[in-house]
Design a protein around this motif. Structure first.
Motif, PDB file in Angstrom:
ATOM      1  N   LYS A 155       0.630  -1.068  -0.036  1.00 19.54           N
ATOM      2  CA  LYS A 155      -0.028  -0.034   0.044  1.00 19.54           C
ATOM      3  C   LYS A 155       0.910   1.325  -0.053  1.00 19.54           C
ATOM      4  O   LYS A 155       0.626   2.075  -0.706  1.00 19.54           O
ATOM      5  CB  LYS A 155      -0.977   0.259   1.248  1.00 19.54           C
ATOM      6  CG  LYS A 155      -2.019   1.037   1.164  1.00 19.54           C
ATOM      7  CD  LYS A 155      -3.115   0.618   2.181  1.00 19.54           C
ATOM      8  CE  LYS A 155      -4.192   1.904   1.952  1.00 19.54           C
ATOM      9  NZ  LYS A 155      -3.916   2.545   3.297  1.00 19.54           N
ATOM     10  N   LEU A 156       1.943   1.335   0.845  1.00 16.12           N
ATOM     11  CA  LEU A 156       2.594   2.478   0.958  1.00 16.12           C
ATOM     12  C   LEU A 156       3.540   2.503  -0.308  1.00 16.12           C
ATOM     13  O   LEU A 156       3.921   3.686  -0.629  1.00 16.12           O
ATOM     14  CB  LEU A 156       3.856   2.212   2.041  1.00 16.12           C
ATOM     15  CG  LEU A 156       3.199   2.337   3.445  1.00 16.12           C
ATOM     16  CD1 LEU A 156       4.310   1.636   4.356  1.00 16.12           C
ATOM     17  CD2 LEU A 156       3.203   3.856   3.741  1.00 16.12           C
ATOM     18  N   LEU A 157       3.816   1.517  -1.241  1.00 16.93           N
ATOM     19  CA  LEU A 157       4.449   1.674  -2.415  1.00 16.93           C
ATOM     20  C   LEU A 157       3.674   2.174  -3.520  1.00 16.93           C
ATOM     21  O   LEU A 157       4.320   2.485  -4.730  1.00 16.93           O
ATOM     22  CB  LEU A 157       5.145   0.320  -2.866  1.00 16.93           C
ATOM     23  CG  LEU A 157       6.538  -0.145  -1.973  1.00 16.93           C
ATOM     24  CD1 LEU A 157       7.016  -1.384  -2.353  1.00 16.93           C
ATOM     25  CD2 LEU A 157       7.666   1.057  -2.444  1.00 16.93           C
ATOM     26  N   GLN A 158       2.324   2.166  -3.375  1.00 18.28           N
ATOM     27  CA  GLN A 158       1.575   2.559  -4.530  1.00 18.28           C
ATOM     28  C   GLN A 158       1.775   3.992  -4.868  1.00 18.28           C
ATOM     29  O   GLN A 158       1.719   5.008  -4.216  1.00 18.28           O
ATOM     30  CB  GLN A 158       0.333   2.433  -4.005  1.00 18.28           C
ATOM     31  CG  GLN A 158      -0.691   1.272  -4.148  1.00 18.28           C
ATOM     32  CD  GLN A 158      -1.758   1.018  -3.803  1.00 18.28           C
ATOM     33  OE1 GLN A 158      -2.578   2.078  -3.688  1.00 18.28           O
ATOM     34  NE2 GLN A 158      -2.407  -0.088  -3.296  1.00 18.28           N
ATOM     35  N   GLY A 159       2.191   3.888  -6.395  1.00 16.53           N
ATOM     36  CA  GLY A 159       2.763   5.137  -7.179  1.00 16.53           C
ATOM     37  C   GLY A 159       4.125   5.883  -6.383  1.00 16.53           C
ATOM     38  O   GLY A 159       4.345   6.842  -6.612  1.00 16.53           O
ATOM     39  N   ALA A 160       4.739   5.237  -5.662  1.00 16.76           N
ATOM     40  CA  ALA A 160       5.790   5.678  -5.049  1.00 16.76           C
ATOM     41  C   ALA A 160       7.022   5.531  -5.892  1.00 16.76           C
ATOM     42  O   ALA A 160       6.965   4.817  -6.804  1.00 16.76           O
ATOM     43  CB  ALA A 160       6.476   5.168  -3.807  1.00 16.76           C
ATOM     44  N   ARG A 161       8.129   6.674  -5.957  1.00 16.53           N
ATOM     45  CA  ARG A 161       9.205   6.366  -6.765  1.00 16.53           C
ATOM     46  C   ARG A 161      10.350   6.015  -6.152  1.00 16.53           C
ATOM     47  O   ARG A 161      11.363   5.492  -6.824  1.00 16.53           O
ATOM     48  CB  ARG A 161       9.540   8.016  -7.305  1.00 16.53           C
ATOM     49  CG  ARG A 161       8.399   8.544  -8.025  1.00 16.53           C
ATOM     50  CD  ARG A 161       8.127   7.901  -9.428  1.00 16.53           C
ATOM     51  NE  ARG A 161       9.364   8.018 -10.367  1.00 16.53           N
ATOM     52  CZ  ARG A 161       9.909   9.143 -10.984  1.00 16.53           C
ATOM     53  NH1 ARG A 161       9.306  10.246 -10.888  1.00 16.53           N
ATOM     54  NH2 ARG A 161      11.156   9.064 -11.628  1.00 16.53           N
ATOM     55  N   LEU A 162      10.481   6.149  -4.959  1.00 16.73           N
ATOM     56  CA  LEU A 162      11.642   5.673  -4.066  1.00 16.73           C
ATOM     57  C   LEU A 162      11.362   5.152  -2.883  1.00 16.73           C
ATOM     58  O   LEU A 162      10.497   5.538  -2.136  1.00 16.73           O
ATOM     59  CB  LEU A 162      12.799   7.051  -3.974  1.00 16.73           C
ATOM     60  CG  LEU A 162      13.791   6.872  -3.002  1.00 16.73           C
ATOM     61  CD1 LEU A 162      15.284   5.858  -3.416  1.00 16.73           C
ATOM     62  CD2 LEU A 162      14.301   8.205  -2.683  1.00 16.73           C
ATOM     63  N   LEU A 163      12.163   4.009  -2.410  1.00 19.88           N
ATOM     64  CA  LEU A 163      11.991   3.317  -1.083  1.00 19.88           C
ATOM     65  C   LEU A 163      13.218   3.432  -0.391  1.00 19.88           C
ATOM     66  O   LEU A 163      14.171   2.676  -0.951  1.00 19.88           O
ATOM     67  CB  LEU A 163      11.625   2.059  -1.143  1.00 19.88           C
ATOM     68  CG  LEU A 163      11.554   0.985   0.236  1.00 19.88           C
ATOM     69  CD1 LEU A 163      10.592   1.744   1.331  1.00 19.88           C
ATOM     70  CD2 LEU A 163      10.940  -0.410  -0.184  1.00 19.88           C
ATOM     71  N   CYS A 164      13.462   4.076   0.897  1.00 27.31           N
ATOM     72  CA  CYS A 164      14.815   4.027   1.539  1.00 27.31           C
ATOM     73  C   CYS A 164      14.342   3.178   2.851  1.00 27.31           C
ATOM     74  O   CYS A 164      13.664   3.332   3.541  1.00 27.31           O
ATOM     75  CB  CYS A 164      15.124   5.601   1.725  1.00 27.31           C
ATOM     76  SG  CYS A 164      15.088   6.672   0.616  1.00 27.31           S
ATOM     77  N   PHE A 165      15.302   2.208   2.934  1.00 27.19           N
ATOM     78  CA  PHE A 165      15.388   1.494   4.331  1.00 27.19           C
ATOM     79  C   PHE A 165      16.511   0.878   4.414  1.00 27.19           C
ATOM     80  O   PHE A 165      17.793   0.675   3.622  1.00 27.19           O
ATOM     81  CB  PHE A 165      14.290   0.247   3.900  1.00 27.19           C
ATOM     82  CG  PHE A 165      14.702  -0.792   2.914  1.00 27.19           C
ATOM     83  CD1 PHE A 165      14.669  -0.541   1.591  1.00 27.19           C
ATOM     84  CD2 PHE A 165      15.335  -1.997   3.155  1.00 27.19           C
ATOM     85  CE1 PHE A 165      15.099  -1.549   0.633  1.00 27.19           C
ATOM     86  CE2 PHE A 165      15.546  -2.997   2.541  1.00 27.19           C
ATOM     87  CZ  PHE A 165      15.643  -2.592   0.962  1.00 27.19           C
TER      88      PHE A 165
END
Ligand SMILES: Cc1ncc(COP(=O)(O)O)c(C=O)c1O
Length: 406
Positions: A155-165
Motif C-alpha cells: 500500500k505504501l509503495l502505490q505510486g511511489a518513486r523511491l523506497l529508503c530502508f
C-alpha cells in the motif's frame, strides 16, 4: 569450515597493542578496528604518494592507480561495475547528496517511502524532500519487536518513486530481506536506497544479488578508513541530475561526490580487498574469483558471529530487568544488541568499562526507532556490538561483567 580466529586477529594491530590488552571491544557498530593492509596502505600513501594523483610522474601515477584499484577490486567483490562504486566523506554525506539529486529529479506531488527503523542518515535527508512538495510516507516498525512488517509495504509503495530502508538497523539488529523488499519496490515501479552501514561489517554484500539500485556503507565500520562507500546502478545514476562539477557529469563515479576525494583514504580502501582476499585464500578459496572470495568470507564471518551471539542473547533474555531490542535468535540478526536497562544506559556503560568492556550508550542517531519502541532517546540504550574478530573469551568477559553490574 570454521573461521581461523588466530589468523583473523593477526590481521588487526589493535589486538597486539599494549594499551588495549585486556580490553574487550563491544562498540564495533560505531567503528571497527582497522585491518593491517589498510593501515599499511595508508602509511605508504602518506610516506610515498602524498601528491596530487593522476599526473604522469611516478608518485602521482602510483597514487592514482591505487585509488582506481580500490574501486575496481571492491566493485568486483560486490558484483557491480567499477564505475558504479564511488567514495564519499561518509554515508551521511552520500545520502545528503543523493537526496539533492532526487529533489531535482522528482516532481512535486510524487511520493517516496522512508522508515522509522533507519539511522537518521538514511531517513532525515529524504524527509526534507517534503519542503519541495514531495509526499513522504513512513513505513513504521512494530513498536514491540522493532520489525518492519512487509505486509504494510504494497500500500505504501502505490505510486511511489523511491523506497529508503536499512539492510539492518543499528539498534534493532534484525537483517531485513533486502532482495525481497527490493523486488516488491521494483514491482511497484520504485527504486530503492539501502543503508548497509550496519550490515556490511558482517560480510561484504553482493549488491548485484540483492538487486539494490543504491547501496551505501561506511568503510570505517568495515575495517577500513573513514570513507563512505556508495554503489549506484548505472542507469539510475546517469538519469539522476549530476551533483558534481559540470565537466565531470559523464563520469558516473564522480556524479554524486561533489567534494574532492580523500586520496589517501580512498587508496587505503584497497586494503579491504586485500583483507577479504587473504581471508578467503587462507580458508581454501584461493581459486575463487573476487565475488566468490567475498561470498566465502561473508559466510565465514556470519557463521562465526552467529555462534557467539546466541549465548549472549540467551543470557540477556534471561535477565528480567533488561529489555533486549530486536530478535532473540542469532540467525537473521547482526551481533549489534541494544538494551534498555533499569539504570541509565550511560552509567551502565561506564561501569562495564571498569571490567575492560568497551561499550557505548546513547541514541546512536536512531532516535525515531527508539521513540517508536517507547524508549526515550535521552535515556538511550546500552549497545553491545561485535564482529567476526571477537573471541568467545571476550563474549564471556562481557557476560561476566554484566553479571556483576546489572
Ligand atoms: C546504520 C547507520 N547508517 C548510517 C550511518 C552514518 O554513517 P556515516 O558516519 O558514515 O555518516 C551510521 C553511523 O553510525 C549507521 O550506524
Amino acid at each position: 569450515m570454521q573461521l581461523d580466529l588466530d589468523f583473523v586477529r593477526a590481521q588487526f594491530p589493535a589486538f597486539a597493542e599494549p594499551s588495549l590488552q585486556g580490553q574487550a571491544f563491544f562498540e564495533n557498530a560505531g567503528g571497527s578496528y582497522a585491518c593491517k593492509p589498510v593501515i599499511d596502505r595508508l602509511t605508504r600513501f602518506y610516506h610515498q604518494r602524498k601528491v596530487q594523483p593522476y599526473h604522469p610522474f611516478e608518485a602521482s601515477r602510483l597514487g592514482g592507480e591505487e585509488m582506481d584499484e580500490a574501486r575496481s577490486r571492491l566493485a568486483a567483490m560486490m558484483g557491480i561495475a567499477t564505475d558504479e562504486l564511488s567514495f564519499g566523506p561518509s554515508t551521511t554525506a552520500n545520502t545528503y547528496v543523493l537526496a539533492q539529486a532526487f529533489r531535482q529529479h522528482l516532481k512535486p506531488g510524487e511520493a517516496i517511502v522512508v522508515t522509522n527503523q533507519d539511522h537518521e542518515a538514511n531517513t532525515g535527508p529524504w524527509r526534507r524532500l517534503a519542503d519541495s512538495g514531495i509526499e513522504v510516507r513512513e513505513w513504521q516498525i512494530d513498536p514491540v519487536t522493532g520489525h518492519l512488517p512487509l505486509d504494510r509495504l504494497p500500500k505504501l509503495l502505490q505510486g511511489a518513486r523511491l523506497l529508503c530502508f536499512p539492510h539492518c538497523s543499528n539498534v534493532v539488529g534484525e537483517v531485513n530481506p533486502v532482495a525481497e523488499i527490493t523486488a516488491m519496490a521494483h514491482e511497484a515501479g520504485a527504486v530503492v536506497c539501502v543503508d548497509g552501514v550496519s550490515y556490511a561489517p558482517h560480510g561484504l554484500p553482493d549488491v548485484a544479488a540483492l538487486g539494490a539500485d543504491i547501496y551505501l556503507f561506511s568503510a570505517y565500520k568495515t575495517y577500513g578508513p573513514h570513507q563512505g562507500i556508495m554503489a549506484i546502478r548505472r542507469e539510475l545514476g546517469m538519469a539522476l541530475p549530476n551533483q558534481g562539477h559540470v565537466f565531470n557529469g559523464e563520469v558516473l563515479y564522480k556524479r554524486f561526490t561533489p567534494a574532492g576525494p580523500d586520496h589517501a583514504q580512498v587508496a587505503a580502501c584497497a586494503g579491504l580487498a586485500d583483507y577479504i582476499e587473504a581471508l578467503a585464500d587462507h580458508h581454501g578459496g584461493a581459486g575463487l574469483d573476487p565475488r566468490g572470495k567475498a561470498a566465502l568470507t561473508h559466510d565465514l564471518m556470519r557463521a562465526q558471529e552467529t555462534a557467539l551471539l546466541q549465548p549472549l542473547l540467551d543470557y540477556l533474555s534471561s535477565r528480567n530487568e533488561l529489555r533486549l531490542l530486536g530478535p532473540r535468535r542469532a540467525e537473521g540478526r547482526a551481533p549489534t544488541v541494544a538494551l534498555q536497562a533499569e539504570a541509565p544506559a550511560g552509567d551502565l556503560a561506564a561501569r562495564l568499562s571498569r571490567h575492560g568492556i568497551m561499550a557505548g550508550a546513547g541514541d546512536f542517531y536512531a532516535l525515531r526507532a527508539l521513540k517508536a519502541q517507547g524508549i526515550d532517546p535521552a535515556q538511550g540504550v546500552l549497545r553491545l556490538s561485535f564482529v567476526h574478530y571477537t573471541s568467545r573469551a571476550e563474549v564471556d568477559q562481557l557476560i561476566g561483567a554484566l553479571d556483576r553490574e546489572l
